[in-house]
Design a protein around this motif. Sequence first.
Motif, PDB file in Angstrom:
ATOM      1  N   SER A  30       7.726  36.721   4.425  1.00  0.00           N
ATOM      2  CA  SER A  30       8.881  36.229   5.187  1.00  0.00           C
ATOM      3  C   SER A  30       9.496  34.972   4.597  1.00  0.00           C
ATOM      4  CB  SER A  30       8.473  35.973   6.634  1.00  0.00           C
ATOM      5  OG  SER A  30       7.427  35.023   6.692  1.00  0.00           O
ATOM      6  N   SER A  31       8.858  34.367   3.602  1.00  0.00           N
ATOM      7  CA  SER A  31       9.379  33.136   2.995  1.00  0.00           C
ATOM      8  C   SER A  31      10.223  33.391   1.750  1.00  0.00           C
ATOM      9  CB  SER A  31       8.214  32.207   2.613  1.00  0.00           C
ATOM     10  OG  SER A  31       7.504  31.789   3.762  1.00  0.00           O
ATOM     11  N   TYR A  32      10.266  34.627   1.301  1.00  0.00           N
ATOM     12  CA  TYR A  32      10.897  34.911   0.011  1.00  0.00           C
ATOM     13  C   TYR A  32      12.098  35.842   0.128  1.00  0.00           C
ATOM     14  CZ  TYR A  32       6.889  32.810  -2.315  1.00  0.00           C
ATOM     15  OH  TYR A  32       5.933  31.937  -2.762  1.00  0.00           O
ATOM     16  N   TRP A  33      13.135  35.541  -0.663  1.00  0.00           N
ATOM     17  CA  TRP A  33      14.189  36.506  -0.889  1.00  0.00           C
ATOM     18  C   TRP A  33      13.592  37.621  -1.742  1.00  0.00           C
ATOM     19  CZ3 TRP A  33      19.809  34.497  -1.440  1.00  0.00           C
ATOM     20  CH2 TRP A  33      20.011  33.401  -0.582  1.00  0.00           C
ATOM     21  N   MET A  34      14.234  38.792  -1.696  1.00  0.00           N
ATOM     22  CA  MET A  34      13.741  39.945  -2.442  1.00  0.00           C
ATOM     23  C   MET A  34      14.892  40.676  -3.127  1.00  0.00           C
ATOM     24  SD  MET A  34      10.404  40.052  -1.975  1.00  0.00           S
ATOM     25  CE  MET A  34      10.002  41.720  -2.516  1.00  0.00           C
ATOM     26  N   HIS A  35      14.564  41.350  -4.249  1.00  0.00           N
ATOM     27  CA  HIS A  35      15.547  42.117  -5.010  1.00  0.00           C
ATOM     28  C   HIS A  35      15.151  43.585  -5.105  1.00  0.00           C
ATOM     29  CE1 HIS A  35      17.267  38.490  -6.914  1.00  0.00           C
ATOM     30  NE2 HIS A  35      16.056  38.113  -7.253  1.00  0.00           N
ATOM     31  N   TRP A  36      16.155  44.432  -5.341  1.00  0.00           N
ATOM     32  CA  TRP A  36      15.957  45.771  -5.899  1.00  0.00           C
ATOM     33  C   TRP A  36      16.663  45.790  -7.257  1.00  0.00           C
ATOM     34  CZ3 TRP A  36      12.668  49.359  -4.206  1.00  0.00           C
ATOM     35  CH2 TRP A  36      12.277  49.351  -2.860  1.00  0.00           C
ATOM     36  N   VAL A  37      15.968  46.295  -8.260  1.00  0.00           N
ATOM     37  CA  VAL A  37      16.499  46.435  -9.617  1.00  0.00           C
ATOM     38  C   VAL A  37      16.203  47.858 -10.064  1.00  0.00           C
ATOM     39  CG1 VAL A  37      16.299  45.653 -12.021  1.00  0.00           C
ATOM     40  CG2 VAL A  37      16.102  43.996 -10.147  1.00  0.00           C
ATOM     41  N   ARG A  38      17.113  48.492 -10.783  1.00  0.00           N
ATOM     42  CA  ARG A  38      16.871  49.858 -11.224  1.00  0.00           C
ATOM     43  C   ARG A  38      16.993  49.983 -12.737  1.00  0.00           C
ATOM     44  NH1 ARG A  38      22.091  53.151  -8.701  1.00  0.00           N
ATOM     45  NH2 ARG A  38      23.702  52.365 -10.150  1.00  0.00           N
ATOM     46  N   GLN A  39      16.408  51.064 -13.240  1.00  0.00           N
ATOM     47  CA  GLN A  39      16.410  51.319 -14.681  1.00  0.00           C
ATOM     48  C   GLN A  39      16.499  52.824 -14.902  1.00  0.00           C
ATOM     49  OE1 GLN A  39      12.881  49.931 -16.874  1.00  0.00           O
ATOM     50  NE2 GLN A  39      14.233  49.396 -18.572  1.00  0.00           N
ATOM     51  N   ALA A  40      17.641  53.275 -15.397  1.00  0.00           N
ATOM     52  CA  ALA A  40      17.805  54.680 -15.734  1.00  0.00           C
ATOM     53  C   ALA A  40      16.897  55.020 -16.914  1.00  0.00           C
ATOM     54  CB  ALA A  40      19.257  54.973 -16.071  1.00  0.00           C
ATOM     55  N   PRO A  41      16.479  56.271 -17.032  1.00  0.00           N
ATOM     56  CA  PRO A  41      15.558  56.659 -18.112  1.00  0.00           C
ATOM     57  C   PRO A  41      16.071  56.235 -19.485  1.00  0.00           C
ATOM     58  CG  PRO A  41      15.801  58.446 -16.546  1.00  0.00           C
ATOM     59  CD  PRO A  41      16.796  57.406 -16.135  1.00  0.00           C
ATOM     60  N   GLY A  42      15.272  55.466 -20.193  1.00  0.00           N
ATOM     61  CA  GLY A  42      15.622  55.030 -21.537  1.00  0.00           C
ATOM     62  C   GLY A  42      16.699  53.964 -21.608  1.00  0.00           C
ATOM     63  N   LYS A  43      17.088  53.417 -20.487  1.00  0.00           N
ATOM     64  CA  LYS A  43      18.165  52.417 -20.447  1.00  0.00           C
ATOM     65  C   LYS A  43      17.645  51.046 -20.013  1.00  0.00           C
ATOM     66  CE  LYS A  43      21.237  55.560 -21.457  1.00  0.00           C
ATOM     67  NZ  LYS A  43      21.892  55.567 -22.794  1.00  0.00           N
ATOM     68  N   LEU A  45      17.845  47.261 -17.685  1.00  0.00           N
ATOM     69  CA  LEU A  45      17.689  46.858 -16.291  1.00  0.00           C
ATOM     70  C   LEU A  45      19.047  46.600 -15.646  1.00  0.00           C
ATOM     71  CD1 LEU A  45      14.787  44.310 -16.862  1.00  0.00           C
ATOM     72  CD2 LEU A  45      14.576  46.646 -16.008  1.00  0.00           C
ATOM     73  N   VAL A  46      19.180  47.023 -14.411  1.00  0.00           N
ATOM     74  CA  VAL A  46      20.415  46.795 -13.644  1.00  0.00           C
ATOM     75  C   VAL A  46      20.036  46.272 -12.262  1.00  0.00           C
ATOM     76  CG1 VAL A  46      22.472  47.846 -12.640  1.00  0.00           C
ATOM     77  CG2 VAL A  46      21.650  48.619 -14.881  1.00  0.00           C
ATOM     78  N   TRP A  47      20.537  45.101 -11.929  1.00  0.00           N
ATOM     79  CA  TRP A  47      20.311  44.538 -10.599  1.00  0.00           C
ATOM     80  C   TRP A  47      21.093  45.343  -9.569  1.00  0.00           C
ATOM     81  CZ3 TRP A  47      23.878  42.215  -7.254  1.00  0.00           C
ATOM     82  CH2 TRP A  47      23.323  41.566  -6.142  1.00  0.00           C
TER      83      TRP A  47
END
Lengths: 118, 107
Positions: A30-43, A45-47
Amino acid sequence: ELQLVASGGGLVQPGGSLRLSCAASGFTFSSYWMHWVRQAPGKGLVWVSRINSDGSSTTYADSVKGRFTISRDNAKNTLYLQMDSLRAEDTALYYCARSVSGGSADYWGQGTLVTVSS
Amino acid sequence: DIQMTQSPSSLSASVGDRVTITCRASQSVATSLSWYQQKPGKAPKLLIYTASSLLSGVPSRFSGSGSGTDFTLTITSLQPEDFATYYCQQIYSTPLTFGGGTKVEIK
């Protein structure tokens, strides 16, 4: 031990929906902000999205705005990503990550694979 | 959106070499820049934050420098476990954009 365990990925048809979860343990979630980041196969990082510690503020990449919703349940130590109107280009490994120092991601989950295909 | 451009996109180096990777932002990000290392099949790991601060536990052969639009990641003596892909990311403003990555391969 600090852990982030992502789940909920799978195969979905274009236009479908999926909800990803990220279970946190070993720290005061509960003290931290959180992210989702994705990565298409072989590519690279994308926030994708970020949420503040109490869930009152969220931001999104333009490519998912209006289709994805980030949320959290601090009582359950769990982060979510609701993904609607999925497209083939959303196919990727989705990572959850803890945010520190203004936005750096210091701990990452193992990722959960989302495949959008008919 | 702030665009992050890394160079080179790949490089070949030998164990013991000094390696420098550059990252350029399309506008100033002050020192709001992070560096990550990613090995195949693994999640990324944070190495450096606020452009030059080494995360606890990261070997001192890694260092970061720069401010504004130009940044560098330096590995002073490349070790076998350092062969990986490296990404920069600006955290100055959303969307929090990553560079395209630099793959460090064994010569």
